[in-house]
Design a protein around this motif. Structure first.
Motif, PDB file in Angstrom:
ATOM      1  N   ASP A 109       0.798  -1.225   0.000  1.00  0.00           N
ATOM      2  CA  ASP A 109       0.000   0.000   0.000  1.00  0.00           C
ATOM      3  C   ASP A 109       0.830   1.274   0.000  1.00  0.00           C
ATOM      4  N   GLU A 110       2.143   1.130   0.053  1.00  0.00           N
ATOM      5  CA  GLU A 110       3.017   2.311   0.037  1.00  0.00           C
ATOM      6  C   GLU A 110       3.180   2.833  -1.390  1.00  0.00           C
ATOM      7  N   ASP A 111       3.102   4.144  -1.564  1.00  0.00           N
ATOM      8  CA  ASP A 111       3.246   4.751  -2.889  1.00  0.00           C
ATOM      9  C   ASP A 111       4.651   4.591  -3.447  1.00  0.00           C
ATOM     10  N   ASP A 112       5.607   4.584  -2.551  1.00  0.00           N
ATOM     11  CA  ASP A 112       7.010   4.463  -2.952  1.00  0.00           C
ATOM     12  C   ASP A 112       7.354   2.983  -3.156  1.00  0.00           C
ATOM     13  N   ASP A 113       7.647   2.602  -4.392  1.00  0.00           N
ATOM     14  CA  ASP A 113       7.976   1.202  -4.684  1.00  0.00           C
ATOM     15  C   ASP A 113       9.256   0.762  -3.994  1.00  0.00           C
ATOM     16  N   TYR A 114      10.051   1.717  -3.555  1.00  0.00           N
ATOM     17  CA  TYR A 114      11.303   1.398  -2.869  1.00  0.00           C
ATOM     18  C   TYR A 114      11.241   1.768  -1.385  1.00  0.00           C
ATOM     19  N   PHE A 115      10.039   1.728  -0.832  1.00  0.00           N
ATOM     20  CA  PHE A 115       9.826   2.033   0.584  1.00  0.00           C
ATOM     21  C   PHE A 115      10.742   1.208   1.478  1.00  0.00           C
ATOM     22  N   MET A 116      10.923  -0.063   1.141  1.00  0.00           N
ATOM     23  CA  MET A 116      11.716  -0.960   1.985  1.00  0.00           C
ATOM     24  C   MET A 116      13.194  -0.602   2.030  1.00  0.00           C
ATOM     25  N   ASP A 120      15.386   4.552   7.489  1.00  0.00           N
ATOM     26  CA  ASP A 120      14.759   4.252   8.779  1.00  0.00           C
ATOM     27  C   ASP A 120      14.139   2.855   8.791  1.00  0.00           C
ATOM     28  N   PHE A 121      13.586   2.423   7.666  1.00  0.00           N
ATOM     29  CA  PHE A 121      13.029   1.069   7.579  1.00  0.00           C
ATOM     30  C   PHE A 121      14.147   0.036   7.679  1.00  0.00           C
ATOM     31  N   LEU A 122      15.229   0.281   6.974  1.00  0.00           N
ATOM     32  CA  LEU A 122      16.375  -0.632   7.014  1.00  0.00           C
ATOM     33  C   LEU A 122      16.943  -0.729   8.428  1.00  0.00           C
ATOM     34  N   ASP A 123      16.945   0.382   9.138  1.00  0.00           N
ATOM     35  CA  ASP A 123      17.432   0.363  10.513  1.00  0.00           C
ATOM     36  C   ASP A 123      16.560  -0.548  11.372  1.00  0.00           C
ATOM     37  N   GLY A 124      15.250  -0.487  11.154  1.00  0.00           N
ATOM     38  CA  GLY A 124      14.335  -1.354  11.889  1.00  0.00           C
ATOM     39  C   GLY A 124      14.560  -2.820  11.570  1.00  0.00           C
ATOM     40  N   ILE A 125      14.711  -3.130  10.301  1.00  0.00           N
ATOM     41  CA  ILE A 125      14.963  -4.507   9.873  1.00  0.00           C
ATOM     42  C   ILE A 125      16.264  -5.028  10.502  1.00  0.00           C
ATOM     43  N   SER A 126      17.257  -4.177  10.597  1.00  0.00           N
ATOM     44  CA  SER A 126      18.563  -4.595  11.114  1.00  0.00           C
ATOM     45  C   SER A 126      18.509  -5.051  12.566  1.00  0.00           C
ATOM     46  N   LYS A 127      17.451  -4.680  13.274  1.00  0.00           N
ATOM     47  CA  LYS A 127      17.344  -5.011  14.699  1.00  0.00           C
ATOM     48  C   LYS A 127      16.553  -6.290  14.967  1.00  0.00           C
ATOM     49  N   LEU A 128      15.863  -6.818  13.962  1.00  0.00           N
ATOM     50  CA  LEU A 128      14.981  -7.965  14.180  1.00  0.00           C
ATOM     51  C   LEU A 128      15.733  -9.214  14.622  1.00  0.00           C
ATOM     52  N   GLY A 129      16.897  -9.422  14.047  1.00  0.00           N
ATOM     53  CA  GLY A 129      17.665 -10.623  14.348  1.00  0.00           C
ATOM     54  C   GLY A 129      18.019 -10.752  15.814  1.00  0.00           C
ATOM     55  N   ASP A 130      18.253  -9.632  16.475  1.00  0.00           N
ATOM     56  CA  ASP A 130      18.617  -9.657  17.896  1.00  0.00           C
ATOM     57  C   ASP A 130      17.480 -10.172  18.764  1.00  0.00           C
ATOM     58  N   TYR A 131      16.265 -10.151  18.222  1.00  0.00           N
ATOM     59  CA  TYR A 131      15.090 -10.593  18.981  1.00  0.00           C
ATOM     60  C   TYR A 131      14.468 -11.860  18.392  1.00  0.00           C
ATOM     61  N   GLY A 132      15.193 -12.490  17.464  1.00  0.00           N
ATOM     62  CA  GLY A 132      14.734 -13.741  16.876  1.00  0.00           C
ATOM     63  C   GLY A 132      13.477 -13.616  16.049  1.00  0.00           C
ATOM     64  N   LEU A 133      13.263 -12.446  15.458  1.00  0.00           N
ATOM     65  CA  LEU A 133      12.042 -12.207  14.688  1.00  0.00           C
ATOM     66  C   LEU A 133      12.274 -12.327  13.182  1.00  0.00           C
ATOM     67  N   ALA A 146      12.947  -3.971  -5.195  1.00  0.00           N
ATOM     68  CA  ALA A 146      13.327  -3.465  -3.881  1.00  0.00           C
ATOM     69  C   ALA A 146      13.491  -4.615  -2.889  1.00  0.00           C
ATOM     70  N   ALA A 147      12.640  -5.637  -3.012  1.00  0.00           N
ATOM     71  CA  ALA A 147      12.739  -6.797  -2.124  1.00  0.00           C
ATOM     72  C   ALA A 147      14.069  -7.513  -2.326  1.00  0.00           C
ATOM     73  N   VAL A 148      14.483  -7.626  -3.568  1.00  0.00           N
ATOM     74  CA  VAL A 148      15.769  -8.265  -3.868  1.00  0.00           C
ATOM     75  C   VAL A 148      16.905  -7.493  -3.206  1.00  0.00           C
ATOM     76  N   GLU A 149      16.873  -6.168  -3.328  1.00  0.00           N
ATOM     77  CA  GLU A 149      17.914  -5.344  -2.709  1.00  0.00           C
ATOM     78  C   GLU A 149      17.883  -5.450  -1.192  1.00  0.00           C
ATOM     79  N   LEU A 150      16.674  -5.531  -0.635  1.00  0.00           N
ATOM     80  CA  LEU A 150      16.533  -5.639   0.814  1.00  0.00           C
ATOM     81  C   LEU A 150      17.178  -6.915   1.346  1.00  0.00           C
ATOM     82  N   VAL A 151      16.815  -8.044   0.781  1.00  0.00           N
ATOM     83  CA  VAL A 151      17.329  -9.312   1.315  1.00  0.00           C
ATOM     84  C   VAL A 151      18.830  -9.449   1.076  1.00  0.00           C
ATOM     85  N   LYS A 152      19.308  -8.790   0.033  1.00  0.00           N
ATOM     86  CA  LYS A 152      20.741  -8.805  -0.267  1.00  0.00           C
ATOM     87  C   LYS A 152      21.535  -8.136   0.864  1.00  0.00           C
ATOM     88  N   MET A 153      20.929  -7.134   1.492  1.00  0.00           N
ATOM     89  CA  MET A 153      21.598  -6.392   2.567  1.00  0.00           C
ATOM     90  C   MET A 153      21.640  -7.159   3.893  1.00  0.00           C
TER      91      MET A 153
END
Length: 275
Positions: A109-116, A120-133, A146-153
């Protein structure tokens, strides 16, 4: 163990669920755990993963409360504001809930196809592993790059693609969708849910074999160990009853040995979400 890796609960609210438009009257009502129990029983399913349908912490609390009350709800994929400056604090707060297994944002639902790829979103994703999420990727095909670039990081972060990225299931495979699905499948930390397909086909008039060419690509890309069944109930009711959704994969999987069928129908979800 047989697990439905993707379904929803809600108490219908015309404001909160404004995405349910006039063409979706059949799901303009409450859908609660007691409604799902007989469907799981008929489908010989042992449990499910409840996934957020509203972007609020109240939604996460709502699902976690049900998971506490109903043992068959094995895990919850909730929502927290991954772009928030206090995401660490929120993750610490929710770490006390063992049934919170992952998070999801309604990126489609985000207008920006590269929202991910926002910092700030990437910073949030970077913290998930510490909590096993884990993280569920909910997107349209145009957002696959964008999903491909995200998982690559984040090669160590477990991701799962919801609804095979919602291609238009009309008998003509989109080359770009196929290309990016194939690319996404090369990342071993990325899984894919064989879910949400019936609502991307002609509602109520599809045939099981209409989905097979798409499933062929998904299976070629992700393999038997990274695909999981999800009903997308009750959204699926727009196009099919629960058992008909289940039968699509059941018929497709007859070509595989029982050991593979068991992985797709539950074991992969159990391992991915640590259920």
């Amino acid at each position: 163990m047989r697990i439905d890796s993707h379904q929803h609960f809600w108490k219908y609210d015309s404001v909160k669920h404004a995405w349910i438009n006039s063409e979706m009257e059949v799901i303009k009502k409450d859908f609660l755990p007691t409604d799902l129990v007989p469907l799981l029983k008929d489908g010989k399913m042992d449990g499910c993963v409840a996934v957020q349908a509203d972007q609020s912490e109240k939604e996460t609390d709502f699902l976690l409360q049900y998971a506490k009350e109903y043992p068959f709800i094995l895990g919850v994929v909730g929502w927290l504001d991954l772009c928030s400056k206090d995401i660490e604090e929120r993750l610490i707060n929710y770490s006390k809930y063992p049934k919170l297994k992952g998070l999801r944002h309604i990126v489609q639902d985000e207008d920006d196809d590269y929202f991910m790829l926002r910092p700030d979103f990437l910073d949030g994703i970077s913290k998930l592993g510490d909590y096993g999420l884990t993280y569920d990727i909910l997107i349209y095909p145009k957002q696959l790059p964008a999903a491909v670039e995200l998982v690559k990081m984040f090669p160590k972060q477990p991701f799962v693609l919801d609804h095979i990225a919602k291609p238009n299931i009309n008998g003509s495979i989109d080359k770009e969708w196929k290309h990016h699905i194939t690319e996404l499948g090369t990342f071993q930390n990325v899984y894919c849910k064989a879910s949400g397909m019936v609502t991307e086909a002609s509602w109520g008039t599809w045939r099981p074999k209409d989905f097979y060419p798409y499933l062929d690509i998904v299976f070629e890309s992700f393999g038997k160990d990274r695909i999981m069944f999800g009903s997308d109930w009750p959204v699926c009711l727009l196009s099919a009853q629960y058992q008909k959704v289940l039968c699509i994969l059941k018929k497709y999987l007859v070509q595989f040995p029982a050991s593979v069928q068991s992985r797709i129908m539950g074991l992969n979800a159990k391992e991915f979400y640590n259920l």
